[in-house]
Motif scaffolding. Structure first.
Motif, PDB file in Angstrom:
ATOM      1  N   VAL A 226       9.115  23.222  -8.729  1.00  0.00           N
ATOM      2  CA  VAL A 226       8.533  22.957  -7.414  1.00  0.00           C
ATOM      3  C   VAL A 226       7.456  21.899  -7.603  1.00  0.00           C
ATOM      4  O   VAL A 226       6.652  21.975  -8.541  1.00  0.00           O
ATOM      5  N   GLY A 227       7.427  20.901  -6.749  1.00  0.00           N
ATOM      6  CA  GLY A 227       6.419  19.875  -6.947  1.00  0.00           C
ATOM      7  C   GLY A 227       6.160  18.997  -5.751  1.00  0.00           C
ATOM      8  O   GLY A 227       6.872  19.037  -4.738  1.00  0.00           O
ATOM      9  N   GLU A 228       5.113  18.198  -5.910  1.00  0.00           N
ATOM     10  CA  GLU A 228       4.722  17.230  -4.896  1.00  0.00           C
ATOM     11  C   GLU A 228       4.096  16.055  -5.637  1.00  0.00           C
ATOM     12  O   GLU A 228       3.336  16.241  -6.587  1.00  0.00           O
ATOM     13  N   PHE A 229       4.424  14.843  -5.239  1.00  0.00           N
ATOM     14  CA  PHE A 229       3.771  13.687  -5.852  1.00  0.00           C
ATOM     15  C   PHE A 229       3.884  12.495  -4.923  1.00  0.00           C
ATOM     16  O   PHE A 229       4.679  12.475  -3.980  1.00  0.00           O
ATOM     17  N   GLY A 230       3.052  11.500  -5.208  1.00  0.00           N
ATOM     18  CA  GLY A 230       3.093  10.322  -4.372  1.00  0.00           C
ATOM     19  C   GLY A 230       2.553   9.099  -5.082  1.00  0.00           C
ATOM     20  O   GLY A 230       1.863   9.202  -6.101  1.00  0.00           O
ATOM     21  N   ILE A 231       2.887   7.949  -4.545  1.00  0.00           N
ATOM     22  CA  ILE A 231       2.382   6.667  -5.019  1.00  0.00           C
ATOM     23  C   ILE A 231       1.879   5.930  -3.795  1.00  0.00           C
ATOM     24  O   ILE A 231       2.663   5.559  -2.909  1.00  0.00           O
ATOM     25  N   GLY A 232       0.570   5.745  -3.716  1.00  0.00           N
ATOM     26  CA  GLY A 232      -0.001   5.149  -2.518  1.00  0.00           C
ATOM     27  C   GLY A 232       0.227   6.038  -1.312  1.00  0.00           C
ATOM     28  O   GLY A 232      -0.030   7.238  -1.350  1.00  0.00           O
TER      29      GLY A 232
ATOM     30  N   LEU B 140       3.186   6.663  -0.053  1.00  0.00           N
ATOM     31  CA  LEU B 140       4.502   7.275  -0.152  1.00  0.00           C
ATOM     32  C   LEU B 140       4.382   8.618  -0.861  1.00  0.00           C
ATOM     33  O   LEU B 140       3.832   8.694  -1.958  1.00  0.00           O
ATOM     34  N   ARG B 141       4.910   9.664  -0.267  1.00  0.00           N
ATOM     35  CA  ARG B 141       4.771  10.994  -0.848  1.00  0.00           C
ATOM     36  C   ARG B 141       6.054  11.786  -0.629  1.00  0.00           C
ATOM     37  O   ARG B 141       6.673  11.718   0.440  1.00  0.00           O
ATOM     38  N   ILE B 142       6.455  12.555  -1.659  1.00  0.00           N
ATOM     39  CA  ILE B 142       7.588  13.459  -1.525  1.00  0.00           C
ATOM     40  C   ILE B 142       7.231  14.817  -2.127  1.00  0.00           C
ATOM     41  O   ILE B 142       6.275  14.942  -2.903  1.00  0.00           O
TER      42      ILE B 142
ATOM     43  N   ARG C 202      10.870  13.916   2.197  1.00  0.00           N
ATOM     44  CA  ARG C 202       9.802  12.960   2.445  1.00  0.00           C
ATOM     45  C   ARG C 202       8.596  13.690   3.016  1.00  0.00           C
ATOM     46  O   ARG C 202       8.696  14.412   3.996  1.00  0.00           O
ATOM     47  N   GLY C 203       7.426  13.504   2.381  1.00  0.00           N
ATOM     48  CA  GLY C 203       6.207  14.164   2.823  1.00  0.00           C
ATOM     49  C   GLY C 203       5.717  15.190   1.809  1.00  0.00           C
ATOM     50  O   GLY C 203       6.337  15.403   0.761  1.00  0.00           O
ATOM     51  N   GLY C 204       4.599  15.827   2.109  1.00  0.00           N
ATOM     52  CA  GLY C 204       3.964  16.770   1.195  1.00  0.00           C
ATOM     53  C   GLY C 204       4.436  18.205   1.369  1.00  0.00           C
ATOM     54  O   GLY C 204       5.538  18.467   1.847  1.00  0.00           O
ATOM     55  N   TRP C 205       3.551  19.144   0.961  1.00  0.00           N
ATOM     56  CA  TRP C 205       3.918  20.565   0.970  1.00  0.00           C
ATOM     57  C   TRP C 205       4.390  21.043   2.339  1.00  0.00           C
ATOM     58  O   TRP C 205       5.335  21.834   2.440  1.00  0.00           O
TER      59      TRP C 205
ATOM     60  N   LEU D 110      11.013   9.893  -9.241  1.00  0.00           N
ATOM     61  CA  LEU D 110      10.880   8.465  -8.952  1.00  0.00           C
ATOM     62  C   LEU D 110      12.141   7.894  -8.311  1.00  0.00           C
ATOM     63  O   LEU D 110      12.068   6.999  -7.459  1.00  0.00           O
ATOM     64  N   ALA D 111      13.306   8.420  -8.708  1.00  0.00           N
ATOM     65  CA  ALA D 111      14.549   7.987  -8.082  1.00  0.00           C
ATOM     66  C   ALA D 111      14.556   8.369  -6.606  1.00  0.00           C
ATOM     67  O   ALA D 111      14.977   7.585  -5.738  1.00  0.00           O
ATOM     68  N   ALA D 112      14.061   9.567  -6.303  1.00  0.00           N
ATOM     69  CA  ALA D 112      14.001  10.010  -4.909  1.00  0.00           C
ATOM     70  C   ALA D 112      13.021   9.160  -4.113  1.00  0.00           C
ATOM     71  O   ALA D 112      13.312   8.730  -2.991  1.00  0.00           O
ATOM     72  N   LEU D 113      11.840   8.901  -4.690  1.00  0.00           N
ATOM     73  CA  LEU D 113      10.845   8.090  -3.989  1.00  0.00           C
ATOM     74  C   LEU D 113      11.370   6.685  -3.723  1.00  0.00           C
ATOM     75  O   LEU D 113      11.168   6.116  -2.640  1.00  0.00           O
ATOM     76  N   THR D 114      12.078   6.131  -4.699  1.00  0.00           N
ATOM     77  CA  THR D 114      12.661   4.801  -4.530  1.00  0.00           C
ATOM     78  C   THR D 114      13.693   4.797  -3.409  1.00  0.00           C
ATOM     79  O   THR D 114      13.742   3.879  -2.578  1.00  0.00           O
ATOM     80  N   ALA D 115      14.527   5.838  -3.377  1.00  0.00           N
ATOM     81  CA  ALA D 115      15.559   5.918  -2.341  1.00  0.00           C
ATOM     82  C   ALA D 115      14.949   6.019  -0.946  1.00  0.00           C
ATOM     83  O   ALA D 115      15.390   5.351  -0.008  1.00  0.00           O
ATOM     84  N   PHE D 116      13.926   6.856  -0.808  1.00  0.00           N
ATOM     85  CA  PHE D 116      13.275   6.982   0.489  1.00  0.00           C
ATOM     86  C   PHE D 116      12.610   5.676   0.903  1.00  0.00           C
ATOM     87  O   PHE D 116      12.690   5.254   2.054  1.00  0.00           O
ATOM     88  N   ALA D 117      11.931   5.040  -0.042  1.00  0.00           N
ATOM     89  CA  ALA D 117      11.231   3.794   0.283  1.00  0.00           C
ATOM     90  C   ALA D 117      12.200   2.698   0.690  1.00  0.00           C
ATOM     91  O   ALA D 117      11.918   1.894   1.586  1.00  0.00           O
ATOM     92  N   ARG D 118      13.371   2.654   0.045  1.00  0.00           N
ATOM     93  CA  ARG D 118      14.326   1.580   0.295  1.00  0.00           C
ATOM     94  C   ARG D 118      15.136   1.800   1.567  1.00  0.00           C
ATOM     95  O   ARG D 118      15.335   0.883   2.358  1.00  0.00           O
ATOM     96  N   THR D 119      15.655   3.001   1.773  1.00  0.00           N
ATOM     97  CA  THR D 119      16.615   3.226   2.850  1.00  0.00           C
ATOM     98  C   THR D 119      16.011   3.780   4.131  1.00  0.00           C
ATOM     99  O   THR D 119      16.567   3.596   5.206  1.00  0.00           O
ATOM    100  N   LEU D 120      14.898   4.460   4.015  1.00  0.00           N
ATOM    101  CA  LEU D 120      14.311   5.074   5.208  1.00  0.00           C
ATOM    102  C   LEU D 120      13.091   4.332   5.704  1.00  0.00           C
ATOM    103  O   LEU D 120      12.700   4.460   6.865  1.00  0.00           O
ATOM    104  N   ARG D 121      12.458   3.591   4.815  1.00  0.00           N
ATOM    105  CA  ARG D 121      11.266   2.817   5.152  1.00  0.00           C
ATOM    106  C   ARG D 121      10.189   3.672   5.813  1.00  0.00           C
ATOM    107  O   ARG D 121       9.346   3.186   6.570  1.00  0.00           O
ATOM    108  N   TRP D 122      10.248   4.993   5.543  1.00  0.00           N
ATOM    109  CA  TRP D 122       9.187   5.926   5.936  1.00  0.00           C
ATOM    110  C   TRP D 122       8.887   5.898   7.439  1.00  0.00           C
ATOM    111  O   TRP D 122       7.757   5.895   7.871  1.00  0.00           O
TER     112      TRP D 122
END
Length: 338
Positions: free
Chosen positions: A198-204, A206-208, A235-238, A308-320
Motif C-alpha cells: 500500500v502506498g502513496e507518492f508524488g513528484i511535484g 503529480l500524485r498517485i 490518480r491522487g492521494g490517500w 513511476l510507470a504508473a505516474l508516467t502513464a497518468f501524466a502522459r495520457t490523462l494530463r491530470w
C-alpha cells in the motif's frame, strides 16, 4: 535552458549497492527527469557546483542533517523520505519496548509505537540481549516468533525461533554496536502469509496512490524473497485510493497503512515523497487470522519501477484533468532493491 537536474545520491549510511541496484536507481532518476522535464545529471558530486535546481534520488532514506546539507527543503526536492534518527528508517519503529527500563536509542518514540499498536502484529523491538530474552519468553508461550534484523529487506535476515536457545544463536551473531543502534525485532510468526503493498507518492503536483499484492521468488540459496508486485494505482492521494473498489482484505490493509503513516508525525522532522507499507495477512499460532503492517519503505524500493510507470502513464495520457480518478494496473515484475 535547463529547467533542472535529477541526480542520484548515495547515502553515507546506506548499504553498499551491487551493480544492478545502481542501474535501477539510474533508470528511476531518468524517468523522474522525463516527468519533471529535468536533465539526468548522473551521480551527485558536491564539487560540481550546480547552478540549476536539483532533484535528488537517494539510495536510502536520508537523515535530517544530510537533507539539510544537500539543500532539500521539501518533499518536492527528492524521491524518498527523511528521518531524524538512524533507527527511524527501519522496521524497528513498528513495535514497542518490553518495559519502562528497556534499552532504547536517543529519539525513541513511545508515542509512535502506541499509535500503531492496533495495526501491527504482536511483537517487541529490543536494543539489548537482556530485553530480547524478556520479549522471547513472553512470546514463546503463544507460539513461534520471527526475529528480524531491522536493516534488512526483501525477506532476508529473518529467523524462525521456537525456543530460547535458538534466540541465543541469533544474538551471538550481532555486535553490541549493531544491537544498540538498530536493535532487533521480535514478532509473531504467521503461516500462509500474503503480503500486500500500500502506498502513496508524488513528484511535484503529480500524485498517485495504490494497493496490490506482492509475489515471492527463490533466491540463489533457495530462500523466499520479494519478487515483484501487482499494483492497482489511482490518480491522487490517500482519499482517492479510498474511493477505489477493492476486496475487504485490501481495504483493511489500506486502512492499516494509513494509520501507520499518520503516526509518523511523532517523529519531528519526518517528511516523505514516497510512502510504501507492507501489510502481512496470514494465520497465527492459534489458527486465527492475523493482519498487520510489517514495515515501511521511504526510499527507492522494489515497487518503485511500477510506481513511476504508473505516474508516467497518468501524466502522459490523462494530463491530470479534473474528473473521477482512473485506475492503472501494473502486473510487471518490479526490480528488487536491498
Amino acid at each position: 535552458m535547463k529547467r533542472g537536474i535529477v541526480v542520484v545520491y548515495f547515502s553515507r549510511f546506506g548499504k553498499p549497492l551491487q551493480w544492478h541496484h545502481k542501474v535501477v536507481l539510474d533508470a528511476a532518476a531518468k524517468t523522474i527527469g522525463q516527468i519533471k522535464g529535468y536533465e539526468f545529471g548522473g551521480h551527485y558530486e558536491a564539487r560540481c557546483g550546480y547552478s540549476e535546481p536539483l532533484f535528488f534520488v537517494p539510495s536510502d532514506t536520508l537523515l535530517l542533517d544530510d537533507a539539510s546539507q544537500l539543500g532539500i527543503r521539501s518533499r518536492n526536492d527528492f524521491y524518498g523520505g527523511i528521518v531524524p534518527y538512524l533507527f527511524a528508517k527501519t522496521k524497528a519503529i513498528t513495535h514497542g519496548l518490553v518495559d519502562y527500563d528497556a534499552e532504547r536509542p536517543q529519539g525513541w518514540s513511545t508515542a509512535f509505537a502506541e499509535r500503531v499498536r492496533g495495526v501491527v502484529l504482536p511483537g517487541y523491538t529490543v536494543f539489548s540481549s537482556r530485553d530480547a530474552r524478556v520479549a522471547a519468553r513472553r512470546m514463546l508461550r503463544r507460539g513461534p516468533l520471527r526475529v528480524k534484523k531491522p536493516l534488512s529487506a526483501s525477506g532476508r535476515d529473518q529467523t524462525l525461533v521456537t525456543a530460547l536457545n535458538e534466540l541465543d544463536t541469533v544474538l551471538e551473531k550481532l555486535t553490541a554496536g549493531e544491537m544498540a543502534t538498530y536493535g532487533l525485532v521480535l514478532e509473531e510468526n504467521l503461516r500462509q502469509v500474503k503480503t500486500l503493498s500500500v502506498g502513496e507518492f508524488g513528484i511535484g503536483s503529480l500524485r498517485i496512490s495504490y494497493h496490490g499484492t506482492q509475489r515471492t521468488v527463490r533466491d540463489n540459496e533457495g530462500r523466499p524473497v520479494y519478487g515483484g508486485s501487482d499494483l492497482v494505482c489511482v490518480r491522487g492521494g490517500w482519499e482517492s485510493l479510498d474511493a477505489v473498489p477493492m476486496s475487504p482484505a485490501a481495504r483493511a490493509a489500506v486502512a492499516a497503512a494509513r494509520r501507520y503513516d499518520e503516526a509518523t508525525v511523532e517523529f519531528h522532522g519526518f517528511t516523505a515523497s514516497r510512502r510504501n507499507y507492507d501489510v502481512g495477512q496470514g494465520v497465527g499460532a492459534d489458527g486465527r487470522p492475523r493482519s498487520g503492517v510489517l514495515e515501511s519503505s521511504w526510499r527507492m524500493g522494489g515497487a518503485s519501477s511500477a510506481e513511476l510507470a504508473a505516474l508516467t502513464a497518468f501524466a502522459r495520457t490523462l494530463r491530470w484533468k479534473s474528473f473521477a480518478p482512473p485506475t492503472w494496473r501494473n502486473t510487471a515484475k518490479t526490480g528488487e532493491l536491498p
